[in-house]
Design a protein around this motif. Structure first.
Motif, PDB file in Angstrom:
ATOM      1  N   PHE A 156       0.860  -1.287   0.069  1.00 32.74           N
ATOM      2  CA  PHE A 156       0.077  -0.035   0.029  1.00 32.74           C
ATOM      3  C   PHE A 156       0.955   1.194  -0.020  1.00 32.74           C
ATOM      4  CE2 PHE A 156      -4.404  -1.317   0.997  1.00 32.74           C
ATOM      5  CZ  PHE A 156      -4.139  -2.779   1.079  1.00 32.74           C
ATOM      6  N   LEU A 157       0.932   2.025  -1.078  1.00 27.25           N
ATOM      7  CA  LEU A 157       1.687   3.107  -1.166  1.00 27.25           C
ATOM      8  C   LEU A 157       1.136   4.321  -0.416  1.00 27.25           C
ATOM      9  CD1 LEU A 157       2.568   3.086  -5.201  1.00 27.25           C
ATOM     10  CD2 LEU A 157       3.944   2.162  -3.332  1.00 27.25           C
ATOM     11  N   ALA A 158       2.060   5.110   0.041  1.00 26.32           N
ATOM     12  CA  ALA A 158       1.736   6.541   0.778  1.00 26.32           C
ATOM     13  C   ALA A 158       2.426   7.505  -0.116  1.00 26.32           C
ATOM     14  CB  ALA A 158       2.162   6.375   2.360  1.00 26.32           C
ATOM     15  N   TYR A 159       1.737   8.466  -0.675  1.00 29.62           N
ATOM     16  CA  TYR A 159       2.226   9.694  -1.466  1.00 29.62           C
ATOM     17  C   TYR A 159       1.541  11.158  -0.452  1.00 29.62           C
ATOM     18  CZ  TYR A 159       3.256   6.998  -5.837  1.00 29.62           C
ATOM     19  OH  TYR A 159       3.724   6.385  -6.610  1.00 29.62           O
ATOM     20  N   THR A 160       1.039  10.767   0.481  1.00 28.43           N
ATOM     21  CA  THR A 160       0.668  11.932   1.428  1.00 28.43           C
ATOM     22  C   THR A 160       0.843  11.433   2.878  1.00 28.43           C
ATOM     23  OG1 THR A 160      -1.512  11.073   1.820  1.00 28.43           O
ATOM     24  CG2 THR A 160      -1.340  12.614  -0.133  1.00 28.43           C
ATOM     25  N   MET A 206       1.024  -6.709  -5.503  1.00 25.69           N
ATOM     26  CA  MET A 206      -0.585  -6.111  -5.523  1.00 25.69           C
ATOM     27  C   MET A 206      -0.002  -4.820  -5.147  1.00 25.69           C
ATOM     28  SD  MET A 206      -3.680  -5.944  -6.559  1.00 25.69           S
ATOM     29  CE  MET A 206      -4.563  -7.546  -6.439  1.00 25.69           C
ATOM     30  N   ILE A 207      -0.099  -3.587  -6.039  1.00 26.85           N
ATOM     31  CA  ILE A 207       0.152  -2.297  -5.559  1.00 26.85           C
ATOM     32  C   ILE A 207      -1.201  -1.547  -5.482  1.00 26.85           C
ATOM     33  CG2 ILE A 207       1.053   0.201  -6.244  1.00 26.85           C
ATOM     34  CD1 ILE A 207       3.064  -1.689  -7.893  1.00 26.85           C
ATOM     35  N   VAL A 208      -1.289  -0.797  -3.991  1.00 29.89           N
ATOM     36  CA  VAL A 208      -2.471   0.021  -3.540  1.00 29.89           C
ATOM     37  C   VAL A 208      -2.221   1.079  -3.703  1.00 29.89           C
ATOM     38  CG1 VAL A 208      -4.794  -0.178  -2.507  1.00 29.89           C
ATOM     39  CG2 VAL A 208      -3.395  -2.306  -2.759  1.00 29.89           C
ATOM     40  N   ASP A 209      -3.199   2.144  -4.316  1.00 28.93           N
ATOM     41  CA  ASP A 209      -2.783   3.548  -4.216  1.00 28.93           C
ATOM     42  C   ASP A 209      -4.152   4.100  -3.739  1.00 28.93           C
ATOM     43  OD1 ASP A 209      -2.501   6.192  -4.530  1.00 28.93           O
ATOM     44  OD2 ASP A 209      -2.466   6.277  -6.775  1.00 28.93           O
ATOM     45  N   MET A 210      -3.930   4.646  -2.399  1.00 25.94           N
ATOM     46  CA  MET A 210      -5.424   5.185  -1.765  1.00 25.94           C
ATOM     47  C   MET A 210      -5.437   6.633  -2.167  1.00 25.94           C
ATOM     48  SD  MET A 210      -4.362   3.311   1.860  1.00 25.94           S
ATOM     49  CE  MET A 210      -6.202   3.595   2.582  1.00 25.94           C
ATOM     50  N   ARG A 211      -4.844   7.400  -2.882  1.00 23.23           N
ATOM     51  CA  ARG A 211      -5.057   8.765  -3.332  1.00 23.23           C
ATOM     52  C   ARG A 211      -6.477   8.662  -3.978  1.00 23.23           C
ATOM     53  NH1 ARG A 211       0.013  10.248  -6.300  1.00 23.23           N
ATOM     54  NH2 ARG A 211      -0.393   8.130  -7.117  1.00 23.23           N
ATOM     55  N   GLY A 212      -7.366   9.724  -3.583  1.00 21.41           N
ATOM     56  CA  GLY A 212      -8.457   9.748  -4.552  1.00 21.41           C
ATOM     57  C   GLY A 212      -8.078  10.544  -6.082  1.00 21.41           C
ATOM     58  N   PHE A 213      -8.930  10.243  -7.005  1.00 21.83           N
ATOM     59  CA  PHE A 213      -8.871  10.874  -8.242  1.00 21.83           C
ATOM     60  C   PHE A 213      -9.979  10.705  -9.185  1.00 21.83           C
ATOM     61  CE2 PHE A 213      -7.298  10.824 -12.674  1.00 21.83           C
ATOM     62  CZ  PHE A 213      -6.912  11.860 -12.870  1.00 21.83           C
ATOM     63  N   ASP A 244     -13.502  10.724  -9.185  1.00 23.15           N
ATOM     64  CA  ASP A 244     -14.478  10.042  -8.925  1.00 23.15           C
ATOM     65  C   ASP A 244     -14.208   8.388  -8.430  1.00 23.15           C
ATOM     66  OD1 ASP A 244     -16.577  11.955  -9.407  1.00 23.15           O
ATOM     67  OD2 ASP A 244     -16.705  11.228 -11.263  1.00 23.15           O
ATOM     68  N   THR A 245     -12.942   8.281  -8.224  1.00 24.06           N
ATOM     69  CA  THR A 245     -12.200   6.994  -7.971  1.00 24.06           C
ATOM     70  C   THR A 245     -11.682   7.170  -6.319  1.00 24.06           C
ATOM     71  OG1 THR A 245     -10.162   7.108  -9.172  1.00 24.06           O
ATOM     72  CG2 THR A 245     -12.224   6.026 -10.036  1.00 24.06           C
ATOM     73  N   ALA A 246     -11.747   6.217  -5.619  1.00 26.92           N
ATOM     74  CA  ALA A 246     -10.973   6.370  -4.377  1.00 26.92           C
ATOM     75  C   ALA A 246      -9.612   5.506  -4.451  1.00 26.92           C
ATOM     76  CB  ALA A 246     -11.754   5.860  -3.063  1.00 26.92           C
ATOM     77  N   ASN A 247      -9.736   4.106  -4.101  1.00 25.38           N
ATOM     78  CA  ASN A 247      -8.404   3.365  -4.291  1.00 25.38           C
ATOM     79  C   ASN A 247      -8.175   2.888  -5.581  1.00 25.38           C
ATOM     80  OD1 ASN A 247      -8.423   3.660  -1.487  1.00 25.38           O
ATOM     81  ND2 ASN A 247      -8.600   1.457  -1.311  1.00 25.38           N
ATOM     82  N   PHE A 248      -7.039   2.605  -5.986  1.00 25.58           N
ATOM     83  CA  PHE A 248      -6.748   1.999  -7.509  1.00 25.58           C
ATOM     84  C   PHE A 248      -5.803   0.878  -6.900  1.00 25.58           C
ATOM     85  CE2 PHE A 248      -3.721   2.021 -10.841  1.00 25.58           C
ATOM     86  CZ  PHE A 248      -4.534   1.498 -11.858  1.00 25.58           C
ATOM     87  N   TYR A 249      -5.875  -0.256  -7.593  1.00 23.66           N
ATOM     88  CA  TYR A 249      -5.005  -1.229  -7.192  1.00 23.66           C
ATOM     89  C   TYR A 249      -4.772  -2.246  -8.275  1.00 23.66           C
ATOM     90  CZ  TYR A 249      -9.415  -3.663  -5.976  1.00 23.66           C
ATOM     91  OH  TYR A 249     -10.842  -3.936  -6.077  1.00 23.66           O
TER      92      TYR A 249
END
Ligand SMILES: Cc1cc2nc3c(=O)[nH]c(=O)nc-3n(C[C@H](O)[C@H](O)[C@H](O)COP(=O)(O)OP(=O)(O)OC[C@H]3O[C@@H](n4cnc5c(N)ncnc54)[C@H](O)[C@@H]3O)c2cc1C
Length: 384
Positions: free
Chosen positions: A91-95, A240-247, A249-254
């Motif tokens: 799970f990546l943290a960009y913030t 499996m890479i999970v990006d939890m930043r919203g973008f 109309d989408t929340a998680n992207f994995y």
């Protein structure tokens, strides 16, 4: 009489098939009924194949650990290739906010026995080549997690269940549940009537429809999610890479690279999309592609083969419903698996088998307490 079974299971999906397999192993006479034409054709075939024990609910962690043991040893023990690959999850943290959320989950995961650590951006980049590390603060790393093919796995479990004596009837929707003196006695389908001592509701996104057959209600609603798959390319990413930043109309992207080379990806809509509509949209791919390239820019010339939309059987708090129905004795509920039914299925199968054999452990009791269909739903799982 040939129409009498120890257990009837409604739904040959991610959960119903492994339950059938485990119950047949313990010599019970099992019938599985599904309205589709073959095994795994409900939400199961929409799943992208992720299998992790790194949840924030201990009960779900314990179930997934048992599932991981089954998935990871399947080929060695049974011969057939379910495309299991132990690539881990990150799970990546960009913030800073996401970093703090992830760090807060580590303790509970470690205490429940999941192997997981926090890695700084440099170490992550060593494990994931070409990772866009601009503004990346780090991420979690859980090496025991992995992936497998939902269609291959459900077919492998189905074959084993059949070999062990379970009977499957397809194209046979259940339209009524019969009970007498408060105890379940059987079901009626569009073709005939069957009798049983126990009935299991594994109808996934349709499980509330099954509950309505006994005039009760389950808090499970169909929630649409979309996914896509690329052409196969040479293997270069493990987890499996999970990006939890919203973008947009989408929340998680994995996403992850499947054992056979394709990149498989999925988004979580920021607002729930309720209902049974499984027509894919034209808005999913442009957003998913941007999100993928923001993490791995080197994928810009990879072609997407197809997209699809399927249903999460969603509960209010993101946790499954597992336990006995309180109105009709002998009716067991194993539904509402949300976005994790594929990974939870084998663990749930073993649990149900121990319950019917009267061999539950203290851990099983803990799972049943925390996943009771009658809990108050006041908390929500962070990594649902
Ligand atoms: C895009 C997407 C990606 C996903 N990715 C993952 C992932 O990576 N990992 C993961 O673990 N999970 C994932 N999931 C979630 C997973 O697919 C579900 O949680 C899981 O399939 C639910 O399993 P189930 O057995 O409860 O339901 P299903 O697999 O849907 O099985 C229920 C069955 O009940 C049958 N049924 C319904 N009504 C009746 C009736 N009246 N009579 C007879 N039969 C009936 C249906 O035909 C169906 O076959 C994903 C889901 C989607 C949509």
């Amino acid at each position: 009489m040939s129409n009498i079974y120890d257990v009837i299971i409604i739904g040959a999906g991610s959960v119903g098939i492994p339950i059938a397999m485990e119950l047949a192993y313990s010599n019970k006479k099992i019938l599985v009924l599904d309205r589709e034409a073959s095994p795994g054709q409900g939400s199961n075939k929409s799943a992208i194949g992720g299998i992790r024990a790194t949840h924030t609910d201990p009960g779900k962690i314990f179930l997934s650990q048992e599932s991981l043991e089954i998935f990871s040893t399947w080929q060695q023990k049974n011969g057939d290739d379910i495309e299991w690959y132990r690539g881990g999850y990150t799970f990546l943290a960009y913030t800073e906010a996401i970093k703090q959320t992830l760090l807060a989950t580590l303790d509970i995961q470690k205490k429940s026995g999941a192997r997981i650590d926090w890695l700084e951006a440099d170490s992550l980049r060593e494990r994931i080549p070409c990772l866009n590390d601009q503004q990346l603060l780090g991420g979690t790393w859980s090496p025991d997690d992995g992936s497998a093919s939902p269609l291959r796995a459900s077919l492998a479990f189905y074959r084993k269940a059949c070999e062990a004596g379970a009977i499957f009837h397809f194209h046979e929707p259940v339209i009524a549940i019969e009970h007498k003196g408060g105890h379940v006695t059987g079901v009626v389908t569009e073709k005939t009537r069957y009798h049983c001592n126990y009935l299991v509701n594994c109808a996934g996104a349709w499980s509330n429809q099954i509950a309505s057959l006994t005039n009760s209600e389950l808090p499970v609603r169909p929630n649409a999610h979309e996914a896509g798959v690329t052409e196969p390319i040479a293997h270069f990413i493990d987890p499996m890479i999970v990006d939890m930043r919203g973008f947009a109309d989408t929340a998680n992207f994995y996403f992850y690279q499947h054992k056979t080379g394709q990149i498989i990806f999925c988004t979580t809509p920021s607002d729930d999309v309720w209902g049974y509509d499984t027509h894919e949209t034209s808005t999913f791919l442009p957003v998913a592609a941007q999100r993928l390239l923001s993490i791995l820019p080197s994928l810009d010339s990879v072609k997407v083969r197809r997209t699809w939309r399927g249903l999460y059987p969603m509960t209010p708090d993101g946790l499954p419903l597992i336990g006995w129905d309180r109105q009709v004795e002998g009716l067991f509920i194993a539904a509402g698996m949300c976005g994790q039914g594929f990974m939870l299925g084998p663990g749930v199968g073993r649990l149900v088998s121990r319950i019917l054999d009267g061999k539950t452990t203290p851990t099983d009791q803990f799972i049943l307490d925390s996943h009771s269909p009658y809990r108050d739903f006041s908390t929500t799982e962070t990594l649902k």
